[in-house]
Design a protein around this motif. Structure first.
Motif, PDB file in Angstrom:
ATOM      1  N   ARG A 102       0.528  -0.861   0.121  1.00 35.93           N
ATOM      2  CA  ARG A 102       0.264   0.487   0.016  1.00 35.93           C
ATOM      3  C   ARG A 102       0.946   1.386  -0.067  1.00 35.93           C
ATOM      4  O   ARG A 102       0.424   1.641  -0.836  1.00 35.93           O
ATOM      5  CB  ARG A 102      -0.753   0.521   1.438  1.00 35.93           C
ATOM      6  CG  ARG A 102      -2.114   1.291   0.933  1.00 35.93           C
ATOM      7  CD  ARG A 102      -2.436   1.332   2.337  1.00 35.93           C
ATOM      8  NE  ARG A 102      -4.083  -0.139   2.296  1.00 35.93           N
ATOM      9  CZ  ARG A 102      -4.798   0.101   1.743  1.00 35.93           C
ATOM     10  NH1 ARG A 102      -5.154   2.006   1.445  1.00 35.93           N
ATOM     11  NH2 ARG A 102      -5.944  -0.261   1.222  1.00 35.93           N
ATOM     12  N   ARG A 105       1.898   2.050  -3.575  1.00 37.81           N
ATOM     13  CA  ARG A 105       0.336   2.473  -4.336  1.00 37.81           C
ATOM     14  C   ARG A 105       0.950   4.012  -3.552  1.00 37.81           C
ATOM     15  O   ARG A 105       0.227   4.829  -4.635  1.00 37.81           O
ATOM     16  CB  ARG A 105      -0.359   1.839  -4.101  1.00 37.81           C
ATOM     17  CG  ARG A 105      -0.564   0.737  -4.615  1.00 37.81           C
ATOM     18  CD  ARG A 105      -1.749  -0.380  -4.297  1.00 37.81           C
ATOM     19  NE  ARG A 105      -2.732  -0.222  -3.444  1.00 37.81           N
ATOM     20  CZ  ARG A 105      -2.443  -1.165  -2.243  1.00 37.81           C
ATOM     21  NH1 ARG A 105      -2.036  -2.191  -3.073  1.00 37.81           N
ATOM     22  NH2 ARG A 105      -3.508  -1.639  -1.299  1.00 37.81           N
ATOM     23  N   LEU A 106       1.392   4.358  -2.545  1.00 42.68           N
ATOM     24  CA  LEU A 106       0.108   5.185  -1.688  1.00 42.68           C
ATOM     25  C   LEU A 106       2.233   6.995  -2.733  1.00 42.68           C
ATOM     26  O   LEU A 106       1.514   7.914  -3.515  1.00 42.68           O
ATOM     27  CB  LEU A 106       0.586   5.932  -0.873  1.00 42.68           C
ATOM     28  CG  LEU A 106      -0.588   5.284  -0.258  1.00 42.68           C
ATOM     29  CD1 LEU A 106      -0.195   5.586   1.553  1.00 42.68           C
ATOM     30  CD2 LEU A 106      -1.730   6.261  -0.697  1.00 42.68           C
ATOM     31  N   LEU A 146      -6.995   6.889   3.230  1.00 41.12           N
ATOM     32  CA  LEU A 146      -5.800   6.524   2.141  1.00 41.12           C
ATOM     33  C   LEU A 146      -5.233   4.950   3.349  1.00 41.12           C
ATOM     34  O   LEU A 146      -5.008   4.554   1.606  1.00 41.12           O
ATOM     35  CB  LEU A 146      -4.727   7.249   1.758  1.00 41.12           C
ATOM     36  CG  LEU A 146      -5.650   8.657   0.456  1.00 41.12           C
ATOM     37  CD1 LEU A 146      -5.094   9.716   0.112  1.00 41.12           C
ATOM     38  CD2 LEU A 146      -6.568   7.931  -0.291  1.00 41.12           C
ATOM     39  N   THR A 151      -8.590   1.142  -2.703  1.00 47.35           N
ATOM     40  CA  THR A 151      -8.240   2.373  -2.800  1.00 47.35           C
ATOM     41  C   THR A 151      -9.897   2.366  -4.337  1.00 47.35           C
ATOM     42  O   THR A 151     -10.111   1.627  -5.178  1.00 47.35           O
ATOM     43  CB  THR A 151      -7.168   1.667  -3.983  1.00 47.35           C
ATOM     44  OG1 THR A 151      -5.684   1.471  -3.828  1.00 47.35           O
ATOM     45  CG2 THR A 151      -6.920   2.804  -5.076  1.00 47.35           C
ATOM     46  N   LEU A 155      -8.209   4.877  -9.752  1.00 48.55           N
ATOM     47  CA  LEU A 155      -6.419   5.049  -9.171  1.00 48.55           C
ATOM     48  C   LEU A 155      -6.224   3.871  -9.645  1.00 48.55           C
ATOM     49  O   LEU A 155      -4.868   3.910 -10.116  1.00 48.55           O
ATOM     50  CB  LEU A 155      -6.341   4.878  -7.100  1.00 48.55           C
ATOM     51  CG  LEU A 155      -6.843   6.992  -7.124  1.00 48.55           C
ATOM     52  CD1 LEU A 155      -6.147   6.862  -5.540  1.00 48.55           C
ATOM     53  CD2 LEU A 155      -5.580   8.079  -7.747  1.00 48.55           C
ATOM     54  N   ARG A 156      -6.342   3.021  -8.863  1.00 46.22           N
ATOM     55  CA  ARG A 156      -6.616   1.254 -10.010  1.00 46.22           C
ATOM     56  C   ARG A 156      -6.134   1.584 -11.194  1.00 46.22           C
ATOM     57  O   ARG A 156      -4.942   0.360 -11.641  1.00 46.22           O
ATOM     58  CB  ARG A 156      -7.066  -0.133  -9.058  1.00 46.22           C
ATOM     59  CG  ARG A 156      -7.635   0.172  -7.765  1.00 46.22           C
ATOM     60  CD  ARG A 156      -7.995  -1.485  -7.828  1.00 46.22           C
ATOM     61  NE  ARG A 156      -9.527  -1.508  -8.102  1.00 46.22           N
ATOM     62  CZ  ARG A 156     -10.403  -1.096  -7.466  1.00 46.22           C
ATOM     63  NH1 ARG A 156     -10.228  -0.595  -6.394  1.00 46.22           N
ATOM     64  NH2 ARG A 156     -12.122  -1.051  -8.264  1.00 46.22           N
TER      65      ARG A 156
END
Length: 334
Positions: A102, A105-106, A146, A151, A155-156
């Motif tokens: 995660r 991803r951020l 977030l 998500t 965004l994915r």
């Protein structure tokens, strides 16, 4: 698309300190503050350590008063070290209480911005983040969803398409770091140009003397491996803009800062005498390296020697003194 704001930072006065005694060079200042050199450089970029111009033109230094100010802190050096502490993905995920996946991803979405990077022994890019910023992000009310929520589909989709804003956001942050102390228009233009491919710079700065002048102010880039090595080429790609929007913004900013620099002070160029001397020297070097001329010289010498031997042989055939023959011809004409 989320990303860093490329607005130029306000010019702040970094050289207003009054110092007693000779200011410290960066390496000495780092030792006085108990910091590694990379930590010290980051502290300067973040404004934690204020610097003054070197009167001898050797970059920037740290005044003794500034060293005393920082050392007089009750929690020195822990407070200063914590402000510049940078962590990787694993430690950053722990600080934010999320999984490394995660956290990555951020970062790829541009929600957390790296402050530095390095290449490990496998030539993989390791991004570093300010620990203090990650704690603030985790504690924010707007960012809390977030960390735990799902998500969003949009965004994915961006992540699946390969979105990764870490290099661009790092460049934007580094640009701000370098522009802040640049008080000369040519220095500001050189900072902007340093993030563009040389071909892009040549299209905007078509005067070779101006390009050479920009190079004098070009900030020094950190070295990543031997020049020309795979690691160095990878680092070069990271430090050079590749996003079309980013390139367009940098090109426009370079054109604007270049116009300001020209109005402030034209780029130096050689005078007529210097240009003529440089041209003559170049021509002499060019002529001196022509292989054909070097080969022709012995040929001329050989031909000359052969001609002399031929005349000597004819003289011996006609007699040792060819003058009587010429006298007879003159008498016949009379």
């Amino acid at each position: 698309m989320s990303g860093v704001n490329f607005a130029r930072p306000a010019q702040t006065a970094t050289g207003t300190l009054r110092t007693s005694g000779t200011p410290f060079a960066p390496s000495r200042a780092a030792r006085e503050l108990g910091l590694k050199r990379r930590e010290f450089d980051l502290a300067v970029h973040l404004g934690c350590v204020r610097t003054v111009p070197d009167e001898g033109g050797g970059g920037r230094r740290v005044g003794r008063d500034e060293i005393d100010r920082l050392r007089n802190d009750a929690h020195f050096p822990d407070t200063l070290r914590e402000r510049v502490r940078a962590v990787g993905t694993a430690d950053g995920a722990k600080l934010m209480d999320v999984t490394p996946t995660r956290f990555t991803r951020l970062a790829r979405l541009g929600l957390v911005t790296p402050v530095n990077f390095y290449l490990n022994r496998y030539r993989a890019v390791v991004w570093l983040y300010l620990a203090d910023e990650l704690r603030q992000f985790a504690a924010g009310k707007d960012t809390a969803p977030l960390l735990t929520g799902r998500t969003t589909r949009s965004l994915r989709n961006q992540l699946e398409a390969g979105l990764d804003l870490r290099p661009r956001n790092w460049r934007g942050r580094q640009l701000g770091f370098l522009l802040r102390p640049a008080d000369d228009p040519w220095a500001r233009a050189a900072v902007v140009a340093s993030f563009l491919d040389p071909a892009q710079v040549a299209e905007i700065v078509n005067d070779p003397y101006e390009r050479a002048y920009l190079n004098r102010f070009r900030p020094e880039r950190p070295a990543y491996g031997v020049p020309g090595s795979p690691a160095a080429r990878l680092a070069e790609r990271i430090m050079t803009a590749d996003d079309p929007d980013e390139i367009g913004w940098l090109r426009a900013d370079l054109a604007g800062t270049l116009a300001e620099a020209r109005d402030h002070r034209p780029a130096p160029r050689p005078g007529p005498e210097q240009a003529r001397a440089s041209y003559e020297e170049t021509e002499q070097e060019h002529v001196g390296h022509l292989p054909q001329q070097q080969e022709r010289r012995p040929e001329v010498s050989v031909q000359s020697g052969a001609s002399e031997r031929t005349r000597g042989l004819l003289s011996r055939l006609r007699g040792r003194n060819p003058r009587p023959a010429r006298d007879r011809e003159r008498a016949a004409r009379v």
